[in-house]
Each structure stands twice: as structure tokens, then as C-alpha cells.
Enzyme design. Structure first.
Site, short mmCIF file in Angstrom:
data_model
loop_
_atom_site.label_atom_id
_atom_site.label_comp_id
_atom_site.label_asym_id
_atom_site.label_seq_id
_atom_site.Cartn_x
_atom_site.Cartn_y
_atom_site.Cartn_z
CG HIS A 143 11.20 -31.72 -23.89
ND1 HIS A 143 11.68 -33.00 -24.05
CD2 HIS A 143 12.15 -30.89 -24.40
CE1 HIS A 143 12.87 -32.96 -24.62
NE2 HIS A 143 13.18 -31.70 -24.84
CD GLU A 167 4.22 -7.09 -14.85
OE1 GLU A 167 4.12 -6.49 -13.77
OE2 GLU A 167 5.20 -7.00 -15.60
CE LYS A 192 8.05 -0.16 -10.36
NZ LYS A 192 8.22 -0.71 -11.68
CE LYS A 241 7.07 -5.94 -17.36
NZ LYS A 241 8.25 -6.43 -16.72
CB CYS A 250 -0.88 -0.01 1.25
SG CYS A 250 -1.83 -1.53 1.43
CG ASN A 290 2.88 -0.80 3.05
OD1 ASN A 290 2.33 -1.80 2.61
ND2 ASN A 290 4.12 -0.43 2.73
N GLY A 291 1.65 -3.18 5.07
CA GLY A 291 2.31 -4.40 5.53
C GLY A 291 1.28 -5.41 6.01
CD GLU A 341 10.76 -8.60 -17.80
OE1 GLU A 341 10.30 -7.45 -17.68
OE2 GLU A 341 10.61 -9.50 -16.93
NE ARG A 346 4.24 1.94 -1.39
CZ ARG A 346 5.36 1.22 -1.20
NH1 ARG A 346 6.38 1.41 -2.00
NH2 ARG A 346 5.44 0.32 -0.25
CD1 TRP A 365 -2.20 -4.21 -5.12
CD2 TRP A 365 -2.06 -5.80 -3.60
NE1 TRP A 365 -2.13 -5.41 -5.77
CE2 TRP A 365 -2.05 -6.40 -4.87
CE3 TRP A 365 -1.99 -6.63 -2.46
CZ2 TRP A 365 -1.97 -7.78 -5.04
CZ3 TRP A 365 -1.92 -7.99 -2.64
CH2 TRP A 365 -1.91 -8.56 -3.91
C1 AGP Z 1 7.50 -6.52 -12.91
O1 AGP Z 1 6.97 -5.75 -13.94
C2 AGP Z 1 6.68 -6.52 -11.70
N1 AGP Z 1 6.43 -5.23 -11.23
C3 AGP Z 1 7.18 -7.46 -10.61
O2 AGP Z 1 7.32 -8.74 -11.15
C4 AGP Z 1 8.51 -7.06 -9.97
O3 AGP Z 1 9.55 -7.24 -10.87
C5 AGP Z 1 8.75 -7.93 -8.74
O4 AGP Z 1 7.70 -7.71 -7.84
C6 AGP Z 1 10.10 -7.61 -8.08
O5 AGP Z 1 10.13 -6.28 -7.66
P1 AGP Z 1 11.54 -5.65 -7.18
O6 AGP Z 1 12.47 -5.63 -8.33
O7 AGP Z 1 11.17 -4.28 -6.70
O8 AGP Z 1 12.04 -6.53 -6.08
#
Ligand code: AGP
Length: 606
Positions: free
Chosen positions: A502, A486, A601, A483, A2, A100-101, A479, A27, A74
Site C-alpha cells: 500500500h 537509534e 534514557k 533499535k 538530565c 532536571n525538567g 522495535e 540521562r 540533555w
Molecule cells: C528505547 O530504546 C528508547 N530508549 C525509548 O524509545 C524508550 O523506550 C521510551 O523513551 C520509553 O521509555 P520508558 O520505557 O522508560 O517509558
């Protein structure tokens, strides 16, 4: 996960609280709220949904106060509803809290408080905090002591800010979740991250775990849990408000994709001397790793893909290395000892899984290095030393420039490790150094010439999207798929090219475009065979490669070309093309690109 923001000072806090939350929305953005201390008491307003629904609910005329706390959520405990949104209050409404947490012992605390007659109105873990403070107040403690003793009862990860009616102060603390203090000219801020108040001040105090901050209009004091005053330095961040704006782009993600040439220039600056053929990394002078016999890279998500990229680079150059998903590493750490180097890769430096992976191996007396984008982040305090990727703030939830800056920074670190451990250098060193110094310009050329939008348009109605590659191009395939998933919410998967036959080949049809990534070295021949395998199943193929992979590009149905470079760096360029394909596809599907559903994020809970 959050975002918390606090503002104390003259004038109405509402506009600055809302702007702060807007800059923290990456966040978490499923509900939001603020609470104001004013002359009639504490006003709380909160709404399910994005920040706009809160803004619409606020009647600017009536809501005011010079001291306020805010939160963008979040959800972890309880779905996104008005009741579960923060701030949460006690039975009297005289105490308001944002958090937050995750408070791991909230169930037992809640039962204890309910047995004491407290009434709860939400399903959250957070709501135990205001009720705990209330019970301490009822026992006659001062607001600050009530806050301090309430915090002592909490277990888990938290950053908390609280206001108590009749007290011109905000009380705040952190344990495992980030919290920074901003010192303005005539006001003070607290927030989960610097962008919340950067337009007001670049003077920042990084709070440490266990710090208790008391912030008043006149100033702030920081004490430990026992009440002893602790000194925390004021640091000036070299970011400015423009860095956290969209800079005229439609989305932060597109802005950050286009910031990659600058970010990569910063990542390489002063670290690579192509003339002497040497690398110069802060906190890793020559010989730093000469006792190392294995490298463990721990990370999550995009950072894990960057870690896998470097694992390939290290192993193919004679260093025993493994890239581990941090969450799994934390549950069962592999054998490690004084000759093990643990590289913790995290752009935010706050990812709970990666932090617990580092904590899980501390007992083995390993050497730990944080590779991160955020100076002062928690991971820099958990590791023996830190190396920064210098990408600048990244607001878009989908990591883009930080992946490229991670791979380039880790590649420079890999050269240092290979030299210290094997006494040799990465294969074709001169080409490698050359490539590191030309990668910013190569990315700029690629951005200027890319046909990614047309490719995205052409395949918009596909059933699924597959990405394949070998060696360093395998994590690029993962990756590219991440992307795509996501931000488009479409089914996309990355595979090692060798893995297809496989099993995954069963998914391949004429409705599943396959993006094949070529590095320009001998691996291409085998990847080309995999291209023919999927073409035999009528799948359209998009080759991502340079002139060094002409045969492959010729075999494919479409191509996304990249400038020619060292095979160890071509994956970085190929990935930029895949970022653009994902961006344009999501834009054409009208997705919430900067704040994709269900994501955040930095993931500060395990
Ligand atoms: C990637 O686009 C995501 N936001 C997510 O997978 C991110 O890479 C992951 O949560 C790790 O975050 P960090 O690099 O801040 O540790």
C-alpha cells in the site's frame, strides 16, 4: 532528561560527584558541570560536551569542597554550550542550582527578574531559579525560606538542587521529575537515579512531589512546601554496584542483551505455575479484572512496542484492547470508564508523556496499573497498583532486556486478564506456559548460536533497512527498526507485512535488505507472500524464525534462526536477534552505542 547528583559529607566531593555523573550520563550527555561549596565561596565549573571534557577541565588540586552539586545535560532550552550548561548561578555567584525538567513559566519569571535588575547569562529556563532565590535572599529570607518561596513560584516539571554560599547544606525539591536521597555511612547523596551513588550505599529514600530536602553533613530533614516535617521511609534496593558496571563487556547495551536470560528468569519466577497452569501476579489476584470490558495500554517508544505486542495477544484471545502512544492519548483520551483498565508501560517509570496519559484519564474513574522496572518511580505513585518487570538497572539508552521483560511480564498479566474477562485462557495455554518457563534458556541458546554479526557485516553498506511482521511480529518489526535507527543512525523502518503493497514497497530495491519476522503460526503463509513481493523487487530477505517456519526460511536469502516456541513468545526471541544485528552494525560503524546522539534514557519532558 538530565542527570542531577549531590554529595554532602567529609572529604573532597569532586571525585564522587564526577563518578555519580558518569553513572547518570545515560540521562543526557551534551554538557556537564559541578559546583562546590568551600571555604572561599562557591566554585562552578561547566563545559559543553561529554563528561570527559569536564574532567579534562578540572584541575584536581585546586577544585575542592565537601558539599557539591553536579549535572549532566540533555538540552531542552538553549543549545549545548558552556553558558547553557548547569550549574546556573545568580548575579552574585553565591547561589548555584542544577535542574532536571522544564520550568514552563520561566519566560514571565525572567522578564520580572530582569525588570528587577537581574542579569541573565544563558538561554535556559533553569537560570530563573538562582535569581529567584537571590531576590528572596535580598528580601531578607533565610537560605531555606528563600529556596522554599522561590520553588512556590515555579510551574512545570522539576527536580532541583541548590547551594547557597555560607550555608553547609544543599536544598532540593522535586515535582514530576525523579529525585532520590542516598544515606551513606558518613555522607549523603541526592540524585535523579540510584546508579549515581549505588557504589556508596543501597539505602534510598524516594522523595515525593512537593518534598523539600535539606541535606547537611550531620543528616537530612524533609519538609513539605509549608515547612512541616514529613516522614519518608528508608528502603534498601536489591541492586549492587556491579549491576551498574559494564561487567567486562564493551558496551552496556551488549551486557544488557546478554543479561536477558537472567532478567527473564526473574520476570517469570513465582508467577507461572506450569503444573497447575495458573499465574500468580503480585497486586493482581484472580478476579482483579473481572469487571473490565476494555484495556488501554499507554506507552512510548520501545515500551509502546511491548504494549502493541500485548494488544495483539489480548485481542486475539477475546479481550477488547488498544495500545496507544501515550503522547497522543494524553491530548485526546478515548472513551473510558470504571470498566476500563489502563496499563501504563514504562521501564523508567518517569516518561513524561506516559505520566500525562495516566493523569489525562484519572477523571474517568478507570483502573490503572503501572508496569515498570523501577520500584518507587513516579508512575508507581500515579497508578492504583504496580507490576514490576524485574529486569534490573538498564543503563544503555537503547532498551533491550527491558523490552523482553516487559513482553513476558505483560504476557503473564494478559493471561490473568483473559481469564478474568473471558473465563478462558490464552490459546494453547499449556504450550504458552511451557514457553514462558523455557524462554530464558531459549534466549541463552540463541545468544550462543547467533549469526547476527555476520548478517550485520554483510549488509553494512545498505541504503535502508526494512523490517516486516504480522500480529505480534509487527511490533517486533517496529522495535527492530527502532533499535537500528537509534544506535546506527541509518534509515530503518518497520512495517506491518500487509502494509507494504500500500506504499512502502516503492522504497524497496536491491540495496534495502528486508528482515521478515515469522511467529511459526498460520500468519507465516501471508508473510511469505510479502517476502516474495519484495524479492520480486530484488531486495535481499533475511528470515527471522524457527524450524516451524522452515518454508519461509527456505525461501529467504539469509536467516536468523530462533529456538522453536509458542507463537505468542517467538517474537521475544526474534527481537533478540534483531537487537544483536543492530548492535553489531553500530559497533562496526563505530557509533556511540550506549549514548546515541540526540537521545536520552528516560524522557522526562513532554
Ligand atoms: C528505547 O530504546 C528508547 N530508549 C525509548 O524509545 C524508550 O523506550 C521510551 O523513551 C520509553 O521509555 P520508558 O520505557 O522508560 O517509558
Amino acid at each position: 532528561m538530565c542527570g542531577i547528583t549531590v554529595r554532602v559529607g567529609d572529604g573532597n566531593a569532586v571525585p564522587e560527584l564526577l563518578d555519580g555523573l558518569e553513572n547518570l550520563e545515560y540521562r543526557g550527555y551534551d554538557s556537564a558541570g559541578i559546583a562546590l561549596q568551600n571555604d572561599v565561596g562557591i566554585d562552578v565549573i561547566k563545559r559543553e560536551g561529554t563528561l570527559d571534557s569536564l574532567r579534562n577541565a578540572i584541575d584536581d588540586d585546586s577544585l575542592h569542597g565537601t558539599i557539591g552539586i553536579g549535572h549532566t545535560r540533555w538540552s531542552t532550552h538553549g543549545p549545548p554550550t558552556d553558558e547553557n550548561a548547569h550549574p546556573h548561578t545568580d548575579c552574585t555567584g553565591e547561589i548555584a542550582v542544577v535542574h532536571n525538567g522544564i520550568i514552563e513559566n520561566y519566560q514571565e519569571l525572567r522578564e520580572e527578574l530582569e525588570a528587577d535588575g537581574h542579569t541573565f547569562t544563558s538561554e535556559t529556563d533553569t537560570e530563573v531559579v538562582p535569581h529567584l532565590i537571590e531576590s528572596k535572599r535580598n528580601a531578607g529570607l533565610s537560605p531555606e525560606s528563600a529556596f522554599r518561596t522561590a520553588v512556590e513560584r515555579l510551574a512545570g516539571s522539576y527536580a532541583i538542587a541548590a547551594i547557597v554560599d555560607g550555608t553547609d547544606a544543599v536544598f532540593a525539591t522535586r515535582h514530576g521529575s525523579p529525585l532520590v536521597l542516598g544515606r551513606g555511612a558518613d555522607r549523603y547523596f541526592l540524585a535523579s537515579d540510584i546508579p549515581a551513588f549505588l557504589q556508596h550505599t543501597d539505602q534510598v529514600v524516594y522523595l515525593e512531589d512537593g518534598d523539600i530536602a535539606r541535606v547537611e553533613p550531620e543528616g537530612y530533614t524533609i519538609t513539605d512546601l509549608q515547612g512541616n516535617v514529613v516522614k519518608r521511609n528508608i528502603e534498601v534496593v536489591d541492586w549492587d554496584a556491579e549491576d551498574v558496571g559494564k561487567g567486562g563487556y564493551d558496551h552496556y547495551m551488549l551486557k544488557e542483551i546478554h543479561e536477558q536470560p537472567t532478567a527473564l528468569r526473574q520476570a517469570v519466577r513465582g508467577r507461572v505455575d506450569s503444573f497447575s497452569g495458573d499465574v500468580d501476579l503480585e497486586s493482581a489476584p484472580p478476579g482483579t479484572f473481572s469487571d473490565i470490558d476494555r484495556v488501554h495500554l499507554v506507552a512510548m517508544g520501545t515500551s509502546w512496542h511491548a504494549a502493541m505486542y500485548i494488544q495483539s495477544l489480548l485481542t486475539e484471545n477475546g479481550v477488547d484492547a488498544g495500545a496507544y502512544m501515550a503522547g497522543e492519548y494524553a491530548t485526546s483520551p478515548p472513551p473510558a470508564g470504571p470498566n476500563t483498565l489502563v496499563l501504563a508501560v514504562s521501564q523508567s517509570g518517569e516518561t513524561a508523556d506516559t505520566l500525562s496519559a495516566v493523569r489525562s484519564i484519572q477523571g474517568a474513574n478507570v483502573q490503572t496499573v503501572a508496569v515498570t522496572n523501577v520500584v518507587g518511580s513516579t508512575i508507581t505513585r500515579e497508578c492504583d497498583s504496580s507490576i514490576f518487570i524485574r529486569a534490573g538497572p538498564e543503563i544503555g539508552v537503547a532498551a533491550t532486556k527491558t523490552f523482553s521483560s516487559q513482553v513476558v511480564t505483560l504476557s503473564i498479566l494478559a493471561e490473568r486478564i483473559v481469564r478474568d474477562v473471558t473465563g478462558t485462557s490464552i490459546r494453547n495455554t499449556s504450550g504458552f506456559f511451557e514457553a514462558l518457563s523455557t524462554v530464558p534458556g531459549d534466549v541463552q541458546q540463541l545468544l550462543d548460536d547467533s549469526n547476527a554479526e555476520a548478517i550485520a557485516e554483510h549488509f553494512l553498506d545498505s541504503k535502508s533497512y526494512f523490517f516486516i511482521g504480522r500480529n505480534t511480529c509487527y511490533p517486533v518489526a517496529l522495535e527492530g527498526a527502532l533499535k537500528f535507527k537509534e544506535i546506527t543512525y541509518e534509515h530503518a523502518e518497520g512495517f506491518a507485512a500487509s502494509e507494504l503493497k500500500h506504499g512502502p514497497l516503492a522504497l524497496v530495491t536491491d540495496e534495502t535488505p528486508v528482515f521478515a519476522i515469522f511467529s511459526g503460526d498460520e500468519d507465516d503463509t501471508k508473510t511469505l507472500n510479502n517476502v516474495k513481493e519484495v524479492q520480486a523487487r530484488d531486495a535481499p530477505v533475511v528470515a527471522v524464525g524457527s524450524n516451524s517456519s522452515q518454508e519461509a526460511i527456505g525461501q529467504a536469502d539469509y536467516s536468523l534462526e530462533i529456538p522453536e516456541t509458542h507463537p505468542a513468545i517467538s517474537g521475544v526471541l526474534a527481537n533478540v536477534q534483531l537487537q544483536l544485528v543492530a548492535y553489531h552494525a553500530a559497533n562496526k560503524l563505530d557509533r556511540a552505542i550506549d549514548k546515541p546522539r540526540n537521545l536520552a534514557k528516560s524522557v522526562t519532558v513532554e
